[in-house]
Design a protein around this motif. Structure first.
Motif, PDB file in Angstrom:
ATOM      1  N   THR A  39       0.834  -1.203   0.000  1.00  0.00           N
ATOM      2  CA  THR A  39       0.000   0.000   0.000  1.00  0.00           C
ATOM      3  C   THR A  39       0.867   1.251   0.000  1.00  0.00           C
ATOM      4  OG1 THR A  39      -1.771  -1.153   1.189  1.00  0.00           O
ATOM      5  CG2 THR A  39      -1.804   1.256   1.235  1.00  0.00           C
ATOM      6  N   LYS A  40       1.894   1.257   0.821  1.00  0.00           N
ATOM      7  CA  LYS A  40       2.775   2.422   0.915  1.00  0.00           C
ATOM      8  C   LYS A  40       3.471   2.694  -0.419  1.00  0.00           C
ATOM      9  CE  LYS A  40       6.629   4.266   3.649  1.00  0.00           C
ATOM     10  NZ  LYS A  40       7.574   3.973   4.761  1.00  0.00           N
ATOM     11  N   GLN A  41       3.979   1.648  -1.058  1.00  0.00           N
ATOM     12  CA  GLN A  41       4.711   1.806  -2.313  1.00  0.00           C
ATOM     13  C   GLN A  41       3.812   2.320  -3.442  1.00  0.00           C
ATOM     14  OE1 GLN A  41       6.474  -1.825  -3.764  1.00  0.00           O
ATOM     15  NE2 GLN A  41       6.891  -0.965  -5.794  1.00  0.00           N
ATOM     16  N   TYR A  42       2.684   1.648  -3.646  1.00  0.00           N
ATOM     17  CA  TYR A  42       1.854   1.982  -4.793  1.00  0.00           C
ATOM     18  C   TYR A  42       1.033   3.254  -4.582  1.00  0.00           C
ATOM     19  CZ  TYR A  42       3.122  -2.332  -7.128  1.00  0.00           C
ATOM     20  OH  TYR A  42       3.826  -3.318  -7.759  1.00  0.00           O
ATOM     21  N   MET A  43       0.606   3.515  -3.350  1.00  0.00           N
ATOM     22  CA  MET A  43      -0.139   4.748  -3.110  1.00  0.00           C
ATOM     23  C   MET A  43       0.789   5.952  -3.253  1.00  0.00           C
ATOM     24  SD  MET A  43      -3.045   6.140  -2.616  1.00  0.00           S
ATOM     25  CE  MET A  43      -4.204   4.912  -1.999  1.00  0.00           C
ATOM     26  N   SER A  44       2.019   5.847  -2.770  1.00  0.00           N
ATOM     27  CA  SER A  44       2.983   6.933  -2.933  1.00  0.00           C
ATOM     28  C   SER A  44       3.201   7.245  -4.406  1.00  0.00           C
ATOM     29  CB  SER A  44       4.330   6.567  -2.295  1.00  0.00           C
ATOM     30  OG  SER A  44       4.212   6.410  -0.905  1.00  0.00           O
ATOM     31  N   LYS A  45       3.364   6.192  -5.204  1.00  0.00           N
ATOM     32  CA  LYS A  45       3.610   6.373  -6.637  1.00  0.00           C
ATOM     33  C   LYS A  45       2.394   6.972  -7.332  1.00  0.00           C
ATOM     34  CE  LYS A  45       5.633   3.887 -10.559  1.00  0.00           C
ATOM     35  NZ  LYS A  45       4.836   4.564 -11.589  1.00  0.00           N
ATOM     36  N   ALA A  46       1.212   6.456  -7.009  1.00  0.00           N
ATOM     37  CA  ALA A  46      -0.010   6.948  -7.653  1.00  0.00           C
ATOM     38  C   ALA A  46      -0.260   8.416  -7.321  1.00  0.00           C
ATOM     39  CB  ALA A  46      -1.202   6.093  -7.226  1.00  0.00           C
ATOM     40  N   LEU A  47      -0.101   8.786  -6.068  1.00  0.00           N
ATOM     41  CA  LEU A  47      -0.351  10.170  -5.661  1.00  0.00           C
ATOM     42  C   LEU A  47       0.625  11.133  -6.331  1.00  0.00           C
ATOM     43  CD1 LEU A  47      -0.938   9.673  -1.815  1.00  0.00           C
ATOM     44  CD2 LEU A  47      -2.651  10.379  -3.494  1.00  0.00           C
ATOM     45  N   MET A  48       1.889  10.762  -6.400  1.00  0.00           N
ATOM     46  CA  MET A  48       2.886  11.653  -6.974  1.00  0.00           C
ATOM     47  C   MET A  48       2.768  11.716  -8.496  1.00  0.00           C
ATOM     48  SD  MET A  48       5.092  13.854  -6.137  1.00  0.00           S
ATOM     49  CE  MET A  48       5.224  13.472  -4.383  1.00  0.00           C
ATOM     50  N   ASP A  49       2.539  10.555  -9.125  1.00  0.00           N
ATOM     51  CA  ASP A  49       2.440  10.532 -10.588  1.00  0.00           C
ATOM     52  C   ASP A  49       1.194  11.244 -11.088  1.00  0.00           C
ATOM     53  OD1 ASP A  49       4.762   9.102 -10.601  1.00  0.00           O
ATOM     54  OD2 ASP A  49       3.855   7.177 -11.155  1.00  0.00           O
ATOM     55  N   ARG A  50       0.064  11.062 -10.404  1.00  0.00           N
ATOM     56  CA  ARG A  50      -1.195  11.621 -10.886  1.00  0.00           C
ATOM     57  C   ARG A  50      -1.400  13.068 -10.442  1.00  0.00           C
ATOM     58  NH1 ARG A  50      -4.433   7.166 -12.235  1.00  0.00           N
ATOM     59  NH2 ARG A  50      -3.006   5.505 -12.870  1.00  0.00           N
ATOM     60  N   TRP A  51      -1.043  13.374  -9.208  1.00  0.00           N
ATOM     61  CA  TRP A  51      -1.406  14.676  -8.644  1.00  0.00           C
ATOM     62  C   TRP A  51      -0.214  15.508  -8.167  1.00  0.00           C
ATOM     63  CZ3 TRP A  51      -5.374  11.997  -4.929  1.00  0.00           C
ATOM     64  CH2 TRP A  51      -6.450  11.489  -5.694  1.00  0.00           C
ATOM     65  N   GLY A  52       0.951  14.905  -8.079  1.00  0.00           N
ATOM     66  CA  GLY A  52       2.087  15.633  -7.525  1.00  0.00           C
ATOM     67  C   GLY A  52       1.954  15.876  -6.041  1.00  0.00           C
ATOM     68  N   ILE A  53       1.256  14.982  -5.346  1.00  0.00           N
ATOM     69  CA  ILE A  53       1.002  15.117  -3.907  1.00  0.00           C
ATOM     70  C   ILE A  53       1.717  13.985  -3.160  1.00  0.00           C
ATOM     71  CG2 ILE A  53      -0.782  15.021  -2.104  1.00  0.00           C
ATOM     72  CD1 ILE A  53      -2.727  16.199  -4.136  1.00  0.00           C
ATOM     73  N   PRO A  54       2.427  14.270  -2.073  1.00  0.00           N
ATOM     74  CA  PRO A  54       3.149  13.221  -1.349  1.00  0.00           C
ATOM     75  C   PRO A  54       2.258  12.425  -0.389  1.00  0.00           C
ATOM     76  CG  PRO A  54       3.530  15.310  -0.274  1.00  0.00           C
ATOM     77  CD  PRO A  54       2.691  15.605  -1.495  1.00  0.00           C
ATOM     78  N   LEU A  55       2.667  11.219  -0.135  1.00  0.00           N
ATOM     79  CA  LEU A  55       2.057  10.419   0.922  1.00  0.00           C
ATOM     80  C   LEU A  55       2.774  10.789   2.213  1.00  0.00           C
ATOM     81  CD1 LEU A  55       0.096   8.092   1.681  1.00  0.00           C
ATOM     82  CD2 LEU A  55       2.018   6.525   1.346  1.00  0.00           C
ATOM     83  N   LEU A  56       2.074  11.487   3.095  1.00  0.00           N
ATOM     84  CA  LEU A  56       2.683  11.955   4.350  1.00  0.00           C
ATOM     85  C   LEU A  56       2.728  10.871   5.411  1.00  0.00           C
ATOM     86  CD1 LEU A  56       1.055  15.504   4.679  1.00  0.00           C
ATOM     87  CD2 LEU A  56       3.388  14.961   3.952  1.00  0.00           C
ATOM     88  N   GLY A  57       1.884   9.863   5.269  1.00  0.00           N
ATOM     89  CA  GLY A  57       1.863   8.820   6.276  1.00  0.00           C
ATOM     90  C   GLY A  57       1.075   7.617   5.810  1.00  0.00           C
ATOM     91  N   CYS A  58       1.549   6.444   6.202  1.00  0.00           N
ATOM     92  CA  CYS A  58       0.843   5.191   5.939  1.00  0.00           C
ATOM     93  C   CYS A  58       0.819   4.454   7.270  1.00  0.00           C
ATOM     94  CB  CYS A  58       1.574   4.390   4.863  1.00  0.00           C
ATOM     95  SG  CYS A  58       0.682   2.931   4.279  1.00  0.00           S
TER      96      CYS A  58
END
Length: 468
Positions: A259-278
């Motif tokens: 979850t951490k790996q793919y959500m981080s990638k999806a958020l940054m690739d699609r929106w340019g937004i970081p995953l601040l916490g998992c």
């Protein structure tokens, strides 16, 4: 002043067309945002960011730029917004000397004493939790919960009995006071970003008014979590609210790294937004305490009242319909902290429960089980002699519930425990569990950046947005 600013447009019909390739986004409540645009940089020593490494009594050294307010909202109910807010406030207090907190729009309220007003007022229950838990003595309750929406409020608003402008004035003036007294301000929303729309004060709109960056909270997963985030991101974009980042909560431990790996990638690739916490799931935080059961059933423990803050796992609830012999075997085989439910007509089970408690106490053994005695009001009643025996053995928690066993089981399973300032163990456990998983360095970088993309690569730079 604010009434003049708002007279330039209809406050109940704020227009914000979506951006196109050749047309920059329109800015909602633009004049209000101009008024507060200076919040993105230090205004004075009292409002500048400062770290808590200075000696006591000394104002810590000023750092620049000062973080913008941080607004926490969720994608829906019961995803852990308050848990994340607790951890954010705890982490911010380690980095700043004075952290402010405000819940601009609240629903569930409690009475508290305002020091400045010298009278009792009502504030959102989370405000009471945050102020007392983190000793926010520099703030008064008067400014921490400006708008409360009790039952009937929505109808009164639609009927024109509640003035829209006065709501906004309360939010702005309260925020200004909290901001003036604090180095950084944490704002907690109510539910998802659109909550409050019917009365003209939804979370995204309020965040825009006070110039806050948004932190969105969603439950663990990939596809469904991303879809829910998208709905809220679009509303933030509509109001020109910059998203500082996302926290994914209650992630299954077995799927944490994925979850951490793919959500981080999806958020940054699609929106340019970081995953601040998992944050991995911790079931204990969702376990109701006996005090929660008292609230659910609107009753009180008849014995064991000192154990109101003892928590029970819902999966360990045991509905007893067997013989006394089988029940006693169950008591000795099951985990010692089990919640049992029995019908009020089963005197044998009730007395057997108390007898087992006595036996354990005599042998110095642990006994942490509790008993809910169920029976519809005015249809069943506990025999007075049995009640007297229970009252004579104060220690084992027993609660009489005026519902059927089926209704009681259903109500417990549907209930989502909420934080209470009196349940210190649950609150402390939440802070200790969540805080290590939050990337505070990235949060500070995002909320102090003066030139960063606004959610999308082709969007206007943030400094241009704030200068309009």
């Amino acid at each position: 002043m604010f009434s003049k600013l708002r007279s330039a447009s209809n406050p109940k019909a704020i227009s914000c067309p979506r951006a196109t390739t050749n047309q920059p986004k329109a800015i909602p409540i633009v004049l209000l945002r101009q008024h507060i645009s200076s919040y993105s940089t230090p205004l004075s020593p009292s409002s500048s960011s400062s770290f808590s490494t200075s000696t006591e009594g000394e104002k810590p050294p000023k750092t620049s730029p000062s973080p913008r307010p941080i607004f926490v909202a969720a994608t829906k109910q019961h995803v852990g917004k308050t848990s994340v807010s607790l951890s954010l406030l705890s982490g911010l207090q380690k980095r700043f000397s004075k952290v402010g907190f405000i819940k601009p729009v609240g629903q569930q309220h409690v009475p508290v004493k305002s020091s400045t007003l010298q009278r009792t007022i009502r504030v959102d229950k989370d405000v009471c939790l945050m102020k007392e838990r983190f000793n926010l003595h520099h703030l008064d309750y008067e400014h921490m919960s400006p708008v409360i929406i009790p039952r009937g409020y929505t109808k009164d608003y639609i009927d024109g009995k509640i003035d829209h402008t006065s709501q906004l004035d309360k939010v702005i003036s309260s925020f200004e006071r909290v901001n003036e007294l604090s180095d950084v301000v944490l704002c907690e929303g109510t539910g998802h970003c659109a909550v409050g729309s019917v009365v003209g004060v939804n979370n995204a709109q309020v965040a825009s008014m006070i110039g806050a960056d948004m932190v969105l909270i969603a439950n663990g997963g990939l596809g469904s979590a991303f879809d829910e985030l998208e709905l809220n991101r679009v509303l933030c974009q509509h109001y020109n609210v910059r998203i500082a980042g996302v926290v994914i909560n209650k992630v299954l431990p077995s799927k944490y790294e994925q979850t951490k790996q793919y959500m981080s990638k999806a958020l940054m690739d699609r929106w340019g937004i970081p995953l601040l916490g998992c944050v991995p799931d911790r079931p204990f935080l969702g376990c109701p305490a006996l005090m929660d059961l008292e609230a659910i059933f609107k009753t009180e423990l008849i014995t064991g009242k000192s154990l109101r803050f003892r928590h029970y796992n819902v999966s360990d609830i045991n509905l007893v319909t067997t013989s006394l012999t089988r029940f006693l075997e169950n008591l000795r085989d099951k985990p010692t902290r089990t919640l049992y439910i029995a019908h009020i007509t089963r005197d044998d089970l009730i007395l057997g429960f108390m007898s087992e408690y006595q036996r354990r106490m005599a042998k110095g053994e642990s006994f942490e089980s509790a008993l809910l005695v169920c029976g519809r009001k005015e249809k069943y009643e506990m025999i007075p002699e049995v009640r007297d025996m229970i009252l004579g053995l104060d220690g084992a928690p027993v609660m009489i519930v005026e519902y059927s066993t089926h209704e009681a089981m259903s109500m417990i399973h549907k209930y989502t425990p909420k934080f209470n300032i009196d349940d210190k163990h649950r609150v402390t456990s939440a802070v200790e569990h969540y805080e290590p998983y939050i990337n505070f360095d990235e949060l500070m970088r995002r909320t102090t950046s003066s030139d960063s993309s606004f959610n999308e690569p082709d969007a206007i730079p943030f400094h241009e947005l704030r200068s309009k």
